[in-house]
Design a protein around this motif. Structure first.
Motif, mmCIF file in Angstrom:
data_model
loop_
_atom_site.group_PDB
_atom_site.id
_atom_site.type_symbol
_atom_site.label_atom_id
_atom_site.label_comp_id
_atom_site.label_asym_id
_atom_site.label_seq_id
_atom_site.Cartn_x
_atom_site.Cartn_y
_atom_site.Cartn_z
ATOM 1 N N TYR A 1 0.318 -0.301 -0.485
ATOM 2 C CA TYR A 1 -0.866 -0.645 0.302
ATOM 3 C C TYR A 1 -1.764 0.584 0.418
ATOM 4 O O TYR A 1 -1.375 1.688 0.042
ATOM 5 C CB TYR A 1 -0.463 -1.135 1.703
ATOM 6 N N GLN B 1 -4.123 2.707 3.170
ATOM 7 C CA GLN B 1 -4.478 2.889 4.576
ATOM 8 C C GLN B 1 -5.150 4.245 4.731
ATOM 9 O O GLN B 1 -4.639 5.244 4.230
ATOM 10 C CB GLN B 1 -3.231 2.807 5.467
ATOM 11 N N VAL C 1 -0.127 4.174 -0.574
ATOM 12 C CA VAL C 1 1.268 4.434 -0.218
ATOM 13 C C VAL C 1 2.176 3.305 -0.703
ATOM 14 O O VAL C 1 1.881 2.128 -0.495
ATOM 15 C CB VAL C 1 1.432 4.560 1.327
ATOM 16 N N ARG D 1 -5.569 6.362 1.665
ATOM 17 C CA ARG D 1 -4.401 6.849 0.945
ATOM 18 C C ARG D 1 -3.615 5.655 0.400
ATOM 19 O O ARG D 1 -3.441 4.640 1.074
ATOM 20 C CB ARG D 1 -3.476 7.669 1.840
ATOM 21 N N GLY E 1 -2.089 9.940 -2.427
ATOM 22 C CA GLY E 1 -1.308 9.693 -1.212
ATOM 23 C C GLY E 1 0.164 9.788 -1.565
ATOM 24 O O GLY E 1 0.670 10.882 -1.828
ATOM 25 N N ALA E 2 0.835 8.646 -1.611
ATOM 26 C CA ALA E 2 2.254 8.647 -1.985
ATOM 27 C C ALA E 2 2.601 7.318 -2.668
ATOM 28 O O ALA E 2 3.401 6.532 -2.163
ATOM 29 C CB ALA E 2 3.146 8.874 -0.757
#
Lengths: 229, 229
Positions: free
Chosen positions: B215, B217, B222, B220, B108-109
């Motif tokens: 976290y 979500q 992030v 993913r 994700g990031a």
């Protein structure tokens, strides 16, 4: 640019990005919808990307370097997640050649050992948090890579970080400064912890402060991995 | 692979690298001299590259990910520097798509904020130094990216690092594990600090431990940059 990034841009119908980076990929934009905005309009830009994607278009949001390292990836994911699962667009993050990796390559091999990456941009992060990170990176003898070292409004943070690192590291510690890594006009300077802030540094510079073993030889900055040679 | 890396490999006369990575670029090797060695023969391999280059050949040493991040770049520069200036080969480091950036993109990031990169390989680095770095990364609330988390001989360090980070971060902190990032057989697992060591981890895995704001979500991971959305 990575092969996969190039293919992704070519396959997209809409390209979204900051003006300067859109300029850099002009040759890939024929026939595409382009949404380009100024630097501070990140939320608007990524919101537009998400909304256009929800109309069924294939949208590529471009960042310089790696979109997941202080780039747009997180913001796009956060904005997409604000929509219900059945309408939100599918987001894929495509890794790039990070600014820190590009700067390191231009300097030699300063990141051959453990390193900490810190952004001095206190727009979204309390300055105390950033200072504490610099302190911890200093105590841990990490190589320290600094993004956003300066801007027209922020000129003292880089000096404060230098003073923090000087508590833990010799003034002779090599410091590399790279501007516009991998682009025309790339500038590479190797200085040291005592004097590097006298060199030209702006918001596009990446600063890498060596650890206690980093040295300079033949104009290259090297952090040894520890091989016995 | 970056465009520039591909061009460089195609333009080289001799390619040097670890067996497994040479395999991955078979399609680029037609007509070239290839020097491929096993994993632990890094010094031999890079020495061979430098010596062949000194006969006048254009040599490309390949690393997976970014050659300047725990790759071969530093070793090649150190070995080249052992020769006098008038005979040593000219070395250019070409940045790549780092394993940490590739793993982050798959998750994700998670690297949207300050992060520390630590290798748990204690072959060349005292374990105390590595532990201290993990401690400082924990105190500084860095996202922590872990290279070489385990090997057949090293299975406890990842647990020790987990315990160190648990002193500073919630057991619910997201932890991502990516194996073989960007390759066929890429594996992505998102777990947490309490239980991630129960997941499959080997020497090719990259582990990313979130900071206190990270976290998960929609599958993913992030780490928010701090934008107010």
């Amino acid at each position: 640019m990575s092969l996969r990034a190039r293919e992704t841009i070519l396959a997209a119908e809409t390209i979204v990005g900051y003006d300067t980076y859109i300029e850099l990929i002009q040759d890939l934009l024929a026939g595409k919808q382009v949404v380009s905005t100024g630097m501070m309009q990140e939320i608007d830009r990524c919101k537009a990307a998400v909304e256009i994607a929800m109309t069924g278009k294939r949208v590529a949001v471009i960042s310089s370097g790696d979109p997941g390292i202080y780039g747009m990836a997180g913001l796009v994911l956060e904005l997409a997640a604000q929509y219900p699962a059945d309408v939100r667009p599918q987001v894929t993050v495509i890794p790039g050649i990070s600014a820190v990796g590009a700067a390191a390559a231009a300097l030699g091999a300063p990141l051959m050992h453990d390193f900490a990456v810190i952004s001095l941009s206190d727009l979204l992060t309390p300055w105390d948090v950033i200072k504490k990170r610099a302190e911890m990176a200093g105590v841990g003898d990490f190589v320290v890579a600094i993004y956003n070292p300066k801007s027209s409004k922020r000129i003292t943070q880089i000096e404060e970080v230098r003073e923090i690192l000087l508590k833990h590291r010799s003034p002779a510690t090599p410091v590399g400064i790279v501007g516009h890594a991998t682009r025309a006009g790339e500038q590479v300077v190797i200085s040291d912890l005592a004097s590097f802030t006298k060199e030209y540094i702006d918001m596009f510079s990446l600063v890498i402060v060596g650890n206690s073993h980093t040295y300079v030889q033949d104009g290259r900055m090297v952090t040894p991995r520890g091989y016995k040679l």
